[in-house]
Design a protein around this motif. Structure first.
Motif, PDB file in Angstrom:
ATOM      1  N   GLU A 141       1.778   3.619  -4.470  1.00 28.34           N
ATOM      2  CA  GLU A 141       1.424   4.389  -3.292  1.00 28.34           C
ATOM      3  C   GLU A 141       0.220   5.274  -3.583  1.00 28.34           C
ATOM      4  N   HIS A 180       2.245  -2.172  -1.874  1.00 24.27           N
ATOM      5  CA  HIS A 180       1.971  -0.729  -1.836  1.00 24.27           C
ATOM      6  C   HIS A 180       0.461  -0.492  -1.968  1.00 24.27           C
ATOM      7  N   ASN A 230       7.834   2.454   5.432  1.00 22.53           N
ATOM      8  CA  ASN A 230       7.181   3.444   4.576  1.00 22.53           C
ATOM      9  C   ASN A 230       5.674   3.326   4.758  1.00 22.53           C
TER      10      ASN A 230
HETATM   11 ZN   LIG Z   1       7.566   1.956  -1.697  1.00 19.57          ZN
END
Ligand SMILES: [Zn+2]
Length: 280
Positions: A141, A180, A230
């Motif tokens: 991330e 990600h 997310n």
């Molecule tokens: Zn994640």
């Protein structure tokens, strides 16, 4: 108001939409995420990833997240994102987080089940819900120039069914083709896999790496059964763009001018994401 993950994901299931889950490792991201949710009048999940511990310790940002959530006009779940060990999970629980994501996805199946069960046992007695992962979603991330060369491992529906049954988790992070961080190539989502997991598992499905996807892919994934997305890297990047815009026009003397510009740009990005996820 502070909410559980179940309250937020039950809302998403009722509405046939996906809840937004934003990582908020600094104050600007936190204000932007909750500001967006309050403006839209929708529940939201704010998260601190163990990966971001170096940037902001959970003991510093965690209590601020909980306090801001308590004061919000909409339900806010405060969640640990990608907890990597039991000790860190306990730290999040101690601060008052209402949900935990434990990530043992790189461990062998039996070890992932063993530790995830320990997390579930620790959390369920305290009214805290647990998300865990099987399969593997590559990347990090918000890390630039990530040297992560590992490949995605798509979530196998048979393994997932066993994993949910043996661990007692409340939501499953499924690897379905996203990554990600920032996309270097066009992602290829496996929609049939999402639909099969939704049909067989009986727990809400979570898609990580949700920023940077096309609107069409995002909505199709939600229609197939994704209930939590997310979303972080592109929101954080919107903050950089906001600062760049100010600097191109003037050169402010005080930092808070830049902080405000970043917050405003990130909130606008978060609102757009929530609008997309709401399916309205
Ligand atoms: Zn994640």
């Amino acid at each position: 108001m502070l909410a559980t993950m179940k309250e937020v994901l039950d809302w998403a299931e009722r509405e046939g939409c996906a809840a937004a889950a934003f990582d908020t490792p600094n104050l600007e991201l936190l204000l932007a995420a909750i500001g967006a949710a309050e403006k839209r009048g929708e529940p939201v999940i704010i998260q601190h990833a163990q990966l971001h511990e170096k940037e902001t310790p959970i003991e510093l940002i965690g209590p601020i997240m909980v306090m801001r959530a308590e004061k919000a006009s909409v339900p806010v779940c405060v969640m640990l994102d990608h907890g990597e060990d039991l000790e860190y999970v306990k730290r999040a629980v101690g601060i008052g987080f209402t949900a935990i994501m434990y990530d043992g996805s790189t461990d062998p199946f039996a070890e992932n089940v063993r530790v995830t069960r320990q997390v579930v046992e620790l959390c369920h007695g305290r009214g805290i819900h647990v998300e865990a992962e099987i399969g593997f979603t590559t990347g990090h991330e918000g890390l630039e120039n990530s040297d992560d060369t590992r490949e995605n491992v798509y979530t196998d529906p048979d393994d997932a069914e066993r994993f949910v049954r043996e661990t007692g988790i409340d939501a499953l992070a499924a690897s379905v083709g996203t990554v990600h961080g920032f996309y270097k190539v066009e992602p290829k989502l496996d929609f049939d896999r999402i639909a099969e997991l939704k049909r067989r598992l009986g727990v809400p499905l979570v898609m990580h790496g949700g920023s940077g996807l096309s609107a069409e892919d995002t909505r199709r994934a939600i229609a197939c059964g994704i209930r939590k997305i997310n979303y972080f890297s592109y929101m954080s990047n919107a903050g950089v763009r906001g600062v760049e815009k100010v600097l191109a026009e003037e050169h402010p003397k005080c930092f808070h001018t830049l902080a405000h510009a970043a917050t405003e740009a990130m909130q606008a990005d978060a609102e757009a994401a929530m609008e997309l996820f709401s399916m309205k």
